[in-house]
Scaffold this active site. Structure first.
Site, PDB file in Angstrom:
ATOM      1  CB  SER A   1    -107.616 -11.158  77.865  1.00  0.00           C
ATOM      2  OG  SER A   1    -107.499 -11.720  76.519  1.00  0.00           O
TER       3      SER A   1
ATOM      4  CG  ASP B   1    -105.472  -4.503  73.169  1.00  0.00           C
ATOM      5  OD1 ASP B   1    -106.181  -5.210  72.482  1.00  0.00           O
ATOM      6  OD2 ASP B   1    -105.051  -4.596  74.391  1.00  0.00           O
TER       7      ASP B   1
ATOM      8  CG  HIS C   1    -107.913  -7.829  74.200  1.00  0.00           C
ATOM      9  ND1 HIS C   1    -106.746  -7.403  74.491  1.00  0.00           N
ATOM     10  CD2 HIS C   1    -107.963  -9.014  74.786  1.00  0.00           C
ATOM     11  CE1 HIS C   1    -106.010  -8.280  75.122  1.00  0.00           C
ATOM     12  NE2 HIS C   1    -106.740  -9.437  75.376  1.00  0.00           N
TER      13      HIS C   1
END
Ligand SMILES: *[C@@H]1O[C@H](CO)[C@@H](O)[C@H](O)[C@H]1NC(C)=O
Ligand SMILES: *[C@@H]1O[C@H](CO)[C@@H](O)[C@H](O)[C@H]1NC(C)=O
Ligand SMILES: *[C@@H]1O[C@H](CO)[C@@H](O)[C@H](O)[C@H]1NC(C)=O
Ligand SMILES: *[C@@H]1O[C@H](CO)[C@@H](O)[C@H](O)[C@H]1NC(C)=O
Ligand SMILES: *[C@@H]1O[C@H](CO)[C@@H](O)[C@H](O)[C@H]1NC(C)=O
Length: 362
Positions: free
Chosen positions: A44, A328, A331
């Protein structure tokens, strides 16, 4: 929401602290050489929307508040309030846009300047990240791309283009997190075996890329995952989980050694290892100077550290993400990604043996 990204020229390039320092010492990013193509792999930290095309349970972020600082405020599938690291790297290399998600490309010409295979939640091991595109599958996809290039242009020309292209990989964080949360703390021997397995698999995949024409590798090392908000929120004290950081440190240290070994055995192989673990520690230790005020709480989420639950439309959102380290539960914010990318591309600390700019120009 399968929104097509993204013209990078729309990027509002806020000069950051490092940028100013670099200007003062007379380094600029205006090199003439732009690589033929930029190929991106991993998790990600690099995904620009491949998971949007995958069914559940692949993790997704193509909804608000993701993308609130992206041009047009569009949630693209990036896990960020705006751009992610590879967007900045593509820009510094001189590309007009960040390479498109592989699964969005219907016409091969659209990936002639590279493509992005990264899939959120994925890992080096096939067992990591249920429903995602494992690093192994991403590498298999690239083998297809390389084979087609050879068919179109002939192998010598195709391999010539590939040898000057950049291959940038971020993987391993999810493997370590899943190992730790599935088994809990383990003894040294078991940890050592796991790290060894991870490294062996990584080495095979890098070698496969090399055998398909890749020569210039950028590798983002695993980071201080014991300190991300979701991990901290799982401990009574709220402290970093030292065991997780140790596993990550062990893996990234051994990755660096492995790259050095590959370079000495594979003709023409070059690399730039980005020690994001140490960069993160450096940024946190100098957070005031870099303009970051909030190192613990996530900007978007809920619960303890605002990082126990994902960033959803009804989550609590901070008003000044540029001052936050974490976007978040897992991340970093766009501001942190930009800073790490600047340090990786232009810097001299914690990027070895050369920075990405030197890798491009080598
Ligand atoms: C390679 O080319 C074939 C035939 O044009 C196409 O069907 C396939 O999708 C291409 N593969 C990749 C990985 O681009
Ligand atoms: C470490 O843990 C593994 C599995 O949990 C066990 O099989 C092994 O005997 C342990 N080794 C030592 C040295 O304690
Ligand atoms: C982490 O590593 C440090 C230094 O190598 C060591 O002193 C410490 O005991 C380790 N902590 C855990 C929880 O494994
Ligand atoms: C990783 O390498 C650094 C030096 O670069 C060292 O200080 C640290 O102890 C190493 N950690 C592990 C777990 O090997
Ligand atoms: C947001 O909504 C989801 C689903 O409706 C719910 O599970 C979650 O607890 C809500 N979160 C907050 C912070 O209210």
């Amino acid at each position: 929401m399968h929104k097509e990204p993204i013209v990078l020229m729309a990027m509002k390039m806020k000069p950051s602290f490092i940028g100013i320092i670099l200007l003062l010492v007379g380094i600029t990013g205006s090199d003439a050489f732009v690589p033929p193509a930029f190929y991106v792999f991993g998790d990600s930290l690099n995904d620009v929307g491949n998971n949007n095309y995958l069914p559940d349970p692949a993790p997704k972020s193509n909804f608000p508040h993701h993308g609130i600082n992206f041009p047009g405020g569009i949630p693209t599938g990036r896990w960020s309030n705006g751009f992610i690291g590879i967007d900045y790297l593509a820009y510094y290399m001189g590309f007009r846009r960040s390479p498109p998600p592989y699964l969005s490309v219907t016409n091969e010409v659209k990936m002639s300047r590279g493509t992005n295979f990264a899939s959120s939640g994925s890992g080096i091991l096939d067992s990591t990240g249920q429903g995602t595109i494992s690093l192994r599958r991403q590498v298999n996809y690239f083998q297809g791309v390389s084979g087609n290039l050879s068919r179109r242009f002939g192998r010598p020309i195709a391999y010539n283009l590939l040898s000057a292209s950049i291959f940038y990989i971020s993987s391993g964080n999810n493997d370590i997190l899943e190992y730790f949360f599935a088994l809990g703390p383990q003894n040294k021997t078991t940890n050592y075996q796991f790290i060894g397995t991870l490294l062996d698999n990584f080495k095979v995949l890098l070698t496969t890329l090399y055998n398909s024409g890749a020569r210039k590798f950028g590798v983002l090392g695993t980071s201080t995952i014991g300190c991300i908000p979701i991990v901290r929120s799982s401990t009574p004290s709220g402290d970093c989980v030292e065991e997780l950081n140790n596993l990550s440190q062990q893996f990234k240290n051994e990755t660096r050694v492995m790259l050095q070994q590959l370079k000495s055995t594979m003709v023409g192989m070059k690399y730039s290892f980005v020690d994001s673990y140490e960069m993160t520690n450096l940024i946190k230790a100098n957070s005031n100077r870099f303009g970051f005020r909030e190192l613990l709480n996530a900007c978007c989420g809920s619960g303890r550290f605002n990082g126990e639950a994902p960033c959803t439309p009804n989550a609590t959102l901070c008003s000044d993400p540029d001052k936050y380290f974490s976007w978040d539960a897992y991340h970093p914010t766009q501001a942190i990604s930009q800073l790490v990318s600047e340090m990786s591309f232009f810097g001299t600390m914690h990027v070895t043996p050369v920075n990405i700019r030197q890798l491009v120009n080598s």
